[in-house]
Design a protein around this motif. Sequence first.
Motif, mmCIF file in Angstrom:
data_model
loop_
_atom_site.group_PDB
_atom_site.id
_atom_site.type_symbol
_atom_site.label_atom_id
_atom_site.label_comp_id
_atom_site.label_asym_id
_atom_site.label_seq_id
_atom_site.Cartn_x
_atom_site.Cartn_y
_atom_site.Cartn_z
ATOM 1 N N LEU A 95 71.235 50.468 -0.943
ATOM 2 C CA LEU A 95 70.294 51.063 -1.912
ATOM 3 C C LEU A 95 70.001 50.331 -3.049
ATOM 4 O O LEU A 95 68.947 49.968 -3.395
ATOM 5 N N MET A 96 70.923 49.509 -3.408
ATOM 6 C CA MET A 96 70.625 48.476 -4.543
ATOM 7 C C MET A 96 69.727 47.555 -3.979
ATOM 8 O O MET A 96 68.652 47.159 -4.818
ATOM 9 N N ASP A 97 69.749 47.138 -2.689
ATOM 10 C CA ASP A 97 68.922 46.148 -2.361
ATOM 11 C C ASP A 97 67.256 46.690 -2.280
ATOM 12 O O ASP A 97 66.413 46.061 -2.111
ATOM 13 N N LEU A 98 67.160 47.960 -2.130
ATOM 14 C CA LEU A 98 65.918 48.715 -2.273
ATOM 15 C C LEU A 98 65.462 48.705 -3.558
ATOM 16 O O LEU A 98 64.281 49.445 -3.802
ATOM 17 N N GLY A 99 66.095 48.573 -4.489
ATOM 18 C CA GLY A 99 65.624 48.753 -6.093
ATOM 19 C C GLY A 99 66.080 49.934 -6.515
ATOM 20 O O GLY A 99 65.455 50.274 -7.414
ATOM 21 N N ILE A 100 66.850 50.652 -5.699
ATOM 22 C CA ILE A 100 67.492 52.086 -6.542
ATOM 23 C C ILE A 100 68.622 51.678 -7.266
ATOM 24 O O ILE A 100 69.632 50.959 -6.700
ATOM 25 N N PRO A 101 68.660 52.160 -8.487
ATOM 26 C CA PRO A 101 69.995 52.109 -9.323
ATOM 27 C C PRO A 101 71.367 52.597 -8.705
ATOM 28 O O PRO A 101 71.277 53.891 -8.232
#
Length: 434
Positions: free
Chosen positions: A52-58
Amino acid sequence: MTTVEINFDGLIGPTHNYAGLSLGNVASAANAGEVSAPRQAALQGLAKMKRLMDLGIPQGVLPPQERPHVPVLRALGFDGSDSAVCAAAWAADPALFRNAFAASAMWTANAATVSPKPDTADGRIHLTVANLASMAHRSLEAPETEQWLRLAFSDEAHFCVHPPLRFGVHFGDEGAANHMRLAPAHGAPGVEVFVYGEDRGGRFPARQRRRASEAVARLHGLDPKRTLFVAQSDAAIQAGAFHNDVVAVANEHVLFAHEHAFEDKGAFYAALEEALPGVVIIEVPANEVGLEDAIRTYLFNSQLISLPPEGREPGSMALVMPQECRENQRVWSYVEKLLAADNPIREAIVIDVRESMRNGGGPACLRLRVQADAAAFAAIDRRFLLDEALWERLCRVVERHWPERITASDIGNPALWDEVRAARRALLTEMRLA
């Protein structure tokens, strides 16, 4: 920075095991007594966070709770050193000790119910800690959950953390696993949906009480016109959907639900469409995905997330789903059909959380959703927010300190008790929480 949704995942603890403690949880019962892999489980959870971080989601993280839970054993009459207390409890009542050893706080969808600023009367983010009164092992979690949430969300200009509801099972509250929020966007006023169960004498109990949901709505200062209380289908509960998030999930203006998720779906859908014009309701027919397949694969316990717009059609969403969905032909056929249809769900992101799944917890069980504007986001204690460096450090702690496996007999081993205590201390030190 506009309002964003942060997923606070519970890091799977070093006592992760299959004790089969959760009545109504089909996977938990089916795998009772099997060998667990705590290190692998925690790394699977961390890999999901990184995805999820890699998707730009905090992404946030909450530490595992102290286990074995010695204070409850002392309160029940066992005394001496911590090890002596554990040894005496294991010898006298192994079932009690298994409850005190559970790592179930990893499922932070049950940690609290969260209402964001646009919905609350005082314009703050409200969090009510769940009492989890229906299950002995889970009822131990609330005090430490409250401790961590009060630390992470300590700025009272932006946050209000409420203690767990009183009166035990009469106000049984299971947190966000029975709560959905729908809105045109995360930062817009929304409709909050509280799903409760009604006991009808079946083999599995309903865990969420309507009166508990009503109390949480009052505490959060929600607008009654934009607050819905909906009965979960008893058929779903008896099939093993012990929480609503096993049969339904929502994100922004989209509701994704099984045909048999709600007791009176017609009345619910009509009320939702009136409160939120433009809502998209995607109902999965039972003749395509039956309740048994839905519960076995945790299709609806996927994380339904809003995707960053770069390179995508605006408003695109994804289902972050367990690999069990792809391995089930009927479920995967439906997913392929869903992705090809005209709706906001554009992607299926398949992940491996098999260790959690075998205990009855899918991707959505592992996270607590918090919508925050820029000011509130800045006010969150940074120790609970994940970045690349912290993620790498947590992986190293898990690889070095988490047990590789736990058998049913290991739970009574004093060496394991020492090992898991040391593992948690190492983690808290790494997070600067010790």
